[in-house]
Design an enzyme around this catalytic site. Structure first.
Site, PDB file in Angstrom:
ATOM      1  N   CYS A   2       0.871  -1.182   0.000  1.00  0.00           N
ATOM      2  CA  CYS A   2       0.000   0.000   0.000  1.00  0.00           C
ATOM      3  C   CYS A   2       0.901   1.223   0.000  1.00  0.00           C
ATOM      4  O   CYS A   2       1.563   1.520   0.994  1.00  0.00           O
ATOM      5  CB  CYS A   2      -0.909   0.000   1.228  1.00  0.00           C
ATOM      6  SG  CYS A   2      -2.032   1.418   1.293  1.00  0.00           S
ATOM      7  N   GLU A 127      -3.563   1.326  -6.381  1.00  0.00           N
ATOM      8  CA  GLU A 127      -2.624   0.292  -6.815  1.00  0.00           C
ATOM      9  C   GLU A 127      -2.395   0.470  -8.296  1.00  0.00           C
ATOM     10  O   GLU A 127      -3.294   0.923  -9.026  1.00  0.00           O
ATOM     11  CB  GLU A 127      -3.183  -1.104  -6.500  1.00  0.00           C
ATOM     12  CG  GLU A 127      -2.188  -2.238  -6.690  1.00  0.00           C
ATOM     13  CD  GLU A 127      -0.929  -2.047  -5.871  1.00  0.00           C
ATOM     14  OE1 GLU A 127       0.096  -1.642  -6.482  1.00  0.00           O
ATOM     15  OE2 GLU A 127      -0.959  -2.280  -4.653  1.00  0.00           O
TER      16      GLU A 127
END
Length: 346
Positions: A2, A127
């Site tokens: 992340c 992402e």
């Protein structure tokens, strides 16, 4: 992993969105600690600060450990034992912590065993998928949203009806400068192997030998949040059983505008349609939508009376009909224009 998140709610609305029931079943909203430091953002990266939930007992030893507080902490854990007088000189990256090594690495083990568990809050995280052309396509990943997300309700309402925040498991620590000074609170986001829902985003990286795909360890539901935060009642070995991948997430592609950490506007989270124009260009019409989003923070000026554009969005992976949260986002944005439109017709 992340590497980028968004958390756009203002301080008061964020507090309402984190309402919970304490050990006695009472409806509570977590109190802010140093709320003035919190700054909403559509593009938060490591070394910036962000909102986390933690047990009040970490700050007040006689507090009920089931009570929660909100605090703005810096992303990137600085261990309490770090001896250098400059935390930026930490020689390793601590923005993410792999779940399979968190009880082995000294950076995290001590804090974890002391119960320094927190919940990192976000609208969602980003992402990037490696493209055959050599570029990368960003996606925004978040909890499925219901039609209730279009109605935040009023301040006095017991239940928050707005956007459901993504709740990620984290570890925090408190570092004190060797020469004395203000304590620095920092956190890391725990990561796990990516779920099937988002594995397609990573598959090229995995095939290229870059290791297993990762995603944040997401705590789905208040019971999981309660167990993770209540370190006095739930020991470490039981709490870490909560750390596992979840399939209960959805996503949509967004503009590469988000690639630059300097860009911090609603355009970062706006859905785009792949196969058409990948970039969301600022035009007179969509600028109205972006301006409205920017002004939707608490204390913002009145919305301009202009129609908002109808955004198109596309899910690349939608295994069940319920996963239409990009449409909910689109509706939520679009409904802000309705009062203005009705006024013109009148």
């Amino acid at each position: 992993m992340c590497g980028r998140t968004a958390c756009s709610l203002g301080a008061d609305r964020l507090r309402r969105a984190c309402a919970y029931r304490d050990r006695r079943g009472r409806h509570q909203k977590p109190e802010w600690v140093r709320a003035e430091r919190y700054q909403p953002s559509y593009n938060k990266g490591p070394q910036s600060s962000g909102p986390v939930l933690l047990s009040r007992r970490h700050l007040h030893q006689d507090a009920d450990s089931s009570e929660r507080v909100l605090m703005d902490m810096r992303w990137g854990l600085v261990p309490s034992w770090f001896k250098n007088d400059d935390p930026s000189k930490l020689q390793f990256n601590t923005s993410n912590c792999r779940s399979d090594t968190m009880l082995k690495k000294s950076s995290y083990k001590g804090a974890l065993l002391k119960g320094k568990r927190c919940v990192v809050l976000a609208d969602g995280f980003y992402e990037w998928q490696q493209q055959q052309s050599g570029g990368k396509q960003p996606y925004f990943i978040y909890f499925p949203q219901t039609k209730d997300a279009m109605d935040e309700g009023k301040e006095g309402d017991e239940e928050w009806k707005g956007w459901r925040l993504l709740t990620m498991a984290g570890i925090f620590d408190c570092w004190e400068p060797p020469a004395g000074g203000e304590m620095l609170y920092t956190y890391t986001i725990i990561t796990v192997d990516a779920s099937k829902n988002v594995s397609f985003i990573h598959h090229r990286q995995v095939r290229a030998g870059k290791g297993p795909a990762e995603m944040p360890a997401i705590l789905d539901g208040d019971e999981a949040i309660r167990k993770w935060l209540d370190f006095a009642e739930v020991p470490t070995q039981e709490a870490i059983k909560l750390i596992q991948p979840t399939e209960n997430i959805v996503f949509h592609p967004v503009s590469t505008f988000v690639n630059s950490i300097r860009n911090n506007t609603p355009e970062c989270v706006a859905p785009i349609e792949l196969g058409a124009k990948k970039e969301v260009k600022t035009t007179p019409s969509n600028k109205v939508m972006l301006d409205w989003l920017k002004n939707s923070q608490e204390g913002s000026p009145q919305k301009k009376e202009n129609d908002l554009p109808k955004w198109k969005s596309q899910f690349i992976h939608s295994p069940s009909p319920k996963k239409t949260s990009a449409d909910v986002l689109q509706q939520w944005l679009g409904k802000q224009a309705e009062p203005a439109a009705k006024k013109r017709k009148a």
